[in-house]
Structures are given as structure tokens and as C-alpha cells.
Design an enzyme around this catalytic site. Structure first.
Site, PDB file in Angstrom:
ATOM      1  CD  GLU A 161      -3.210  -0.988   1.978  1.00 47.42           C
ATOM      2  OE1 GLU A 161      -3.243  -0.032   2.771  1.00 47.42           O
ATOM      3  OE2 GLU A 161      -4.119  -1.833   1.892  1.00 47.42           O
ATOM      4  CD  GLU A 355      -3.536  -6.133   3.369  1.00 48.11           C
ATOM      5  OE1 GLU A 355      -4.412  -5.352   3.822  1.00 48.11           O
ATOM      6  OE2 GLU A 355      -2.325  -5.923   3.470  1.00 48.11           O
TER       7      GLU A 355
HETATM    8  C1  GBH Z   1      -4.525  -2.457   4.958  1.00 51.70           C
HETATM    9  O1  GBH Z   1      -4.690  -1.116   5.144  1.00 51.70           O
HETATM   10  C2  GBH Z   1      -3.168  -2.775   5.477  1.00 51.70           C
HETATM   11  O2  GBH Z   1      -2.315  -3.284   4.498  1.00 51.70           O
HETATM   12  C3  GBH Z   1      -3.207  -3.653   6.681  1.00 51.70           C
HETATM   13  O3  GBH Z   1      -1.990  -3.574   7.340  1.00 51.70           O
HETATM   14  C4  GBH Z   1      -4.390  -3.275   7.527  1.00 51.70           C
HETATM   15  O4  GBH Z   1      -4.386  -3.881   8.767  1.00 51.70           O
HETATM   16  C5  GBH Z   1      -5.624  -3.649   6.762  1.00 51.70           C
HETATM   17  O5  GBH Z   1      -5.609  -3.114   5.484  1.00 51.70           O
HETATM   18  C6  GBH Z   1      -6.922  -3.286   7.437  1.00 51.70           C
HETATM   19  O6  GBH Z   1      -7.060  -1.927   7.581  1.00 51.70           O
HETATM   20  O7  GBH Z   1     -10.365   5.570   0.901  1.00 51.70           O
HETATM   21  O8  GBH Z   1     -12.350   5.466   2.239  1.00 51.70           O
HETATM   22  O9  GBH Z   1     -11.175   3.462   1.732  1.00 51.70           O
HETATM   23  C7  GBH Z   1      -5.843  -0.545   4.687  1.00 51.70           C
HETATM   24  C8  GBH Z   1      -5.937   0.797   5.320  1.00 51.70           C
HETATM   25  C9  GBH Z   1      -7.956   1.504   4.317  1.00 51.70           C
HETATM   26  C10 GBH Z   1      -6.245   3.030   4.957  1.00 51.70           C
HETATM   27  C11 GBH Z   1      -8.647   2.581   3.597  1.00 51.70           C
HETATM   28  C12 GBH Z   1      -6.862   4.071   4.172  1.00 51.70           C
HETATM   29  C13 GBH Z   1      -8.749   4.989   3.359  1.00 51.70           C
HETATM   30  C14 GBH Z   1     -10.193   5.190   3.503  1.00 51.70           C
HETATM   31  N1  GBH Z   1      -6.592   1.729   4.508  1.00 51.70           N
HETATM   32  N2  GBH Z   1      -8.234   3.873   4.056  1.00 51.70           N
HETATM   33  S1  GBH Z   1     -11.037   4.882   1.990  1.00 51.70           S
END
Ligand code: GBH
Length: 451
Positions: A161, A355
Site C-alpha cells: 500500500e 488482502e
Molecule cells: C490495509 O490497510 C493494510 O495493508 C493492513 O496492514 C491493515 O491492517 C488492513 O488493510 C486493514 O485496515 O479511501 O475510504 O477506503 C488498509 C488501510 C484503508 C487506509 C482505507 C486508508 C482509506 C479510507 N486503509 N483507508 S477509503
């Protein structure tokens, strides 16, 4: 049914599960530092204990084996294997070698993420991705890992990411290191991050026989709500678009176009012409060396339609729409149909979902079990969509996030994504109902038996 040899896996990341942050010469990472500051983590927790995987890795592997997965995605903590003098730490290396040997016993294929956000603090102090020195430091680290795990690991994911590293780390500052960058700094950090990826690809190809390589961005696809081909095209275009004024560091194409298509998108050069980093032909060649898979972390999406003038509009979620207990996670299974389709159409490489998972309120019931029907429903709905798209394009695998409840970054220990419940006080691990459900899906090779 997924094809024979389909990769069924579960995923974790070092800082989120290992604990033991202070032993065997591990040096501090930006996440250790970030957790120290009050207010950064929702519940004030940190990664110092979590699932104790540094000590209990054999039990981790047992749980993977009983889950019946053929693959395990985990990450290496840079600060465990390289010390503050940039020297190898044999104790750290030994841990990952032992883990891989244990996996081998049970025929579980390792998928190793080289960088899942835990940059050593001493490297951040030099400027992290903003300092060109990062290229050498990262290359050295990758060289050490690939040589010491040679014969044990052939599948590598360079960076997890990149959007979160840059956007959450340097724009919203909700993630470590939480240092705000201006546009010029953002683009330079992105470019260096992509060059780090490129160097890693060269080194892996040199050191590892029959390697497979990818990198794992995340995305939140636009889902067309009907079969109108114009709507499909507009969703596709929006998915790959860039808007300098709107969360551009969260973009898909800024990161993936250089890797798969050999250059940044045209829009990037137009919109950022006053703040462009130096981009040479050699850089782009380095970045775009062929890799094997399109990995993608996909949890959710947004629904779209056309208004009466033919403009693309986002449909708000209905009140009470199905969701997890973290604010960004609405249950939008079609994301696992459309994101792979869009990505394949543009980049033309096989897809692996690196994921996908649901975060919810889970606790041990009086009967000693953890009942999580919503997670079961989530997995079923999403795999049905993935199965559907796998009939149209090459889909090679799926990793559920996560094997364990773990340290969910700025949300701390309060948000649970695991197939296995963890009591953080006693470290008791309890497989949830969804663990057995996923196990049975794997045994049957897919979800069609449900339909
Ligand atoms: C992943 O992060 C990671 O790789 C992992 O480590 C983590 O534990 C897992 O997923 C669960 O969170 O644009 O509205 O979707 C994902 C984290 C999710 C952070 C979406 C940024 C933005 C909000 N991301 N988020 S949105």
C-alpha cells in the site's frame, strides 16, 4: 470453482502481530515512535505484545495448517534484520528462517512482503523516502533478506500500500511518521518509493531462482450499478484518474502506471508540472521491469450511476447499509469483480487479491466460541464475485486479511479483522466460526457449493 492450484492464503504484517519489539537487537521503527505520542492511537495501545508471533510462530503455523491454506503472506521487519549501523542482525534473520522452515514442514508457500510500513526510525531520521540514500539502504536490506532466505522463499511483494505510506503518512498524518509534506515532497517521495521497488525487483531476480514478484497497492473501485457500457467506461476512467486537489496520493495510476506501463499517466505531468521530481529514462526503465502479478488489497468500493445528463455520480449508501465497525469499510462485494477487471484491462497481468477482510466486534461467547456470522457472509459474498471475474480474466489467488486479530495501526487493538480471535492479555488464540468456514471453502476449492 477456482482453478486447480489456486492460491488460498491468509495475510499478516510484522508490526501488527510480532510483539517482542525490544529484544534480540530489533531497532525502533517509525511505528514504535508514532505509538509513543498520546492521541495517535485510538486506544493508546502499541505493537509491543499483540499476538506474540515472534515467540509463538510455531503456533501461528499450526493455525495456518489447520486452516488448510496453501500460502501465507507475512512481512519482514526491516529493523529486525538490519541494525542502526546498517549491519546484518543474525538473530532477526534466524527468526524469519525458522518461520519459513516451519512453513515448509507443512507445505505452506511463503509470500513475503519486504516493506509493510515499519521503516527503521534511524532511516526516517535521514529523511526516509525523501532522501536518495533510501535507494541504497533499501537495496542493501533486500539483498540481505533475499540471500538469507534463499531456498526458502521465492515469492516477494516489494511494498505494501504505497498510497497509505505517502497519503496517510504525509498528508492526513494519521499514520506514521505523521510528517506533512508539500506537493513537491510528495512526488519526490513517491518517485523514490517506486525506484526502491525497481531496485528490489533487480535484486530479487538476481538472487532468487524462479522468483515471483509483485507490489501490493490498495484501491477502492467505482462500481457501476447497471449494465450501461458508458457507465462502465466512466467508472473505469475515474478509477485510474488523478485529481491534484483531491487525495491524489491515494491514486491507482500514479503508482501502477510507471510499474506496468513504463511511465506516469499524462495527467500527472499536466497537473503537477510546477512540482515534478527529476524523472529520467533510466528511472522509468528501472521501475517498469516486468513483474509477475498485479497484487491488490481490496476491501470495499463505492456505487456509481449516470445522472440524466450522462454525468457520473456517486450513489450514497442507504441508511443502515451493511458495514464493518471501521468507518471506511462498507460491504461492497462487487469490488472483487470490478477492481480485478479494471486492473487487468489496463495492466494485463494475472491478479492476486493480497488482502480482503472484515473488521467487526468479536468476542468469546459463553460457549467458548467466537461467532462471527457477518465475516462469514462477507467472505462468501466477496468470493462469489471473485469467482465470477475469474471466469473472465486470470485470477491466481486470494489472501484473507488477517489470520489474527492484530494491531490495527491508528485504531490500535480495538478493531478486529482476524479469522482467529486473540485475547491480548493472555495471548489465548481462538479460531472464530469464520476460520472453519474459510477452511471448508478451501477444502472444496471454491464457493460454488454454497450456491
Ligand atoms: C490495509 O490497510 C493494510 O495493508 C493492513 O496492514 C491493515 O491492517 C488492513 O488493510 C486493514 O485496515 O479511501 O475510504 O477506503 C488498509 C488501510 C484503508 C487506509 C482505507 C486508508 C482509506 C479510507 N486503509 N483507508 S477509503
Amino acid at each position: 470453482m477456482f482453478k486447480k492450484g489456486f492460491i488460498f492464503g491468509a495475510a499478516t504484517a510484522a508490526y501488527q502481530i510480532e510483539g517482542s519489539t525490544n529484544i534480540d537487537g530489533r531497532v525502533k521503527s517509525i511505528w514504535d515512535t508514532f505509538c509513543e505520542k498520546k492521541g495517535n492511537i485510538l486506544d493508546g495501545s502499541d505493537g509491543s505484545i499483540v499476538c506474540n508471533s515472534y515467540k509463538d510462530y510455531k503456533d501461528d503455523v499450526r493455525l495456518l495448517h489447520e486452516l488448510n491454506v496453501n500460502s501465507y503472506r507475512f512481512s519482514i521487519a526491516w529493523g529486525r534484520v538490519i541494525d542502526e549501523n546498517n549491519q546484518i542482525n543474525p538473530k532477526g534473520i534466524e527468526y524469519y528462517q525458522n518461520l519459513c522452515k516451519e512453513l515448509k514442514k507443512y507445505n505452506i508457500e511463503p509470500y513475503v512482503t519486504l516493506y509493510h510500513w515499519d521503516m527503521p526510525q534511524w532511516i526516517m531520521d535521514k529523511g526516509g523516502f525523501l532522501n536518495d540514500e533510501i535507494l541504497e539502504l533499501f537495496s542493501h536490506y533486500v539483498d540481505v533478506v533475499t540471500k538469507s532466505l534463499n531456498g526458502l522463499v521465492k515469492n516477494y511483494i516489494t511494498i505494501n500500500e504505497p498510497q497509505c505510506i505517502i497519503f496517510m503518512g504525509h498528508d492526513t498524518c494519521l499514520f506514521a511518521p505523521g510528517i506533512k509534506y508539500n506537493d513537491k515532497e510528495m512526488l519526490k517521495a513517491i518517485h523514490n518509493l517506486l525506484k526502491c521497488h525497481g531496485h528490489a525487483v533487480s535484486i530479487i531476480r538476481k538472487n532468487v531462482k524462479n522468483s515471483t514478484i509483485g507490489f501490493a497497492p490498495c484501491s477502492r473501485p467505482m462500481i457501476p450499478t447497471n449494465n450501461n457500457p458508458i457507465l462502465y467506461k466512466k467508472c473505469y476512467e475515474k478509477y485510474f484518474s488523478i485529481n491534484r486537489n483531491f487525495e491524489y496520493a491515494n491514486s491507482v495510476s500514479i503508482y501502477s502506471d510507471p510499474i506496468f506501463l513504463g511511465d506516469y499517466p499524462k495527467e500527472y505531468y499536466l497537473q503537477f508540472k510546477d512540482v515534478l521530481p527529476t524523472i529520467t529514462k533510466e528511472d522509468l526503465e528501472l521501475i517498469s521491469q516486468p513483474i509477475d502479478y498485479i497484487y491488490q488489497n481490496i476491501y470495499t468500493g463505492n456505487y456509481y450511476s449516470l445522472d440524466k445528463d450522462g454525468n457520473l455520480i456517486q450513489n450514497p449508501f442507504d441508511f443502515g447499509f451493511r458495514e464493518g465497525n471501521i468507518d471506511w469499510l462498507q460491504v461492497v462485494p462487487e469490488a472483487l469483480y470490478y477492481a480485478p477487471k479494471f486492473l487487468y484491462e489496463r495492466y494485463k497481468k494475472p491478479i492476486i487479491i493480497s488482502e480482503n477482510g472484515l473488521c467487526n466486534v468479536d468476542f468469546v461467547s459463553l460457549d467458548g466460541h467466537v461467532h462471527d456470522p457477518q465475516r462469514i457472509d462477507y467472505i462468501e459474498r466477496y468470493l462469489i464475485e471473485l469467482d465470477k471475474v475469474a471466469k473472465e480474466i486470470p485470477v491466481e489467488g486470494y489472501f484473507y486479511w488477517s489470520l489474527f486479530d492484530n494491531f490495527e495501526w491508528n485504531s490500535g487493538l480495538r478493531k478486529r479483522f482476524g479469522l482467529v480471535h486473540v485475547d491480548y492479555k493472555t495471548n489465548k488464540r481462538t479460531p472464530k466460526d469464520s476460520y472453519y468456514f474459510y477452511r471448508d471453502i478451501i477444502k472444496r476449492g471454491g464457493v460454488n457449493w454454497i450456491l
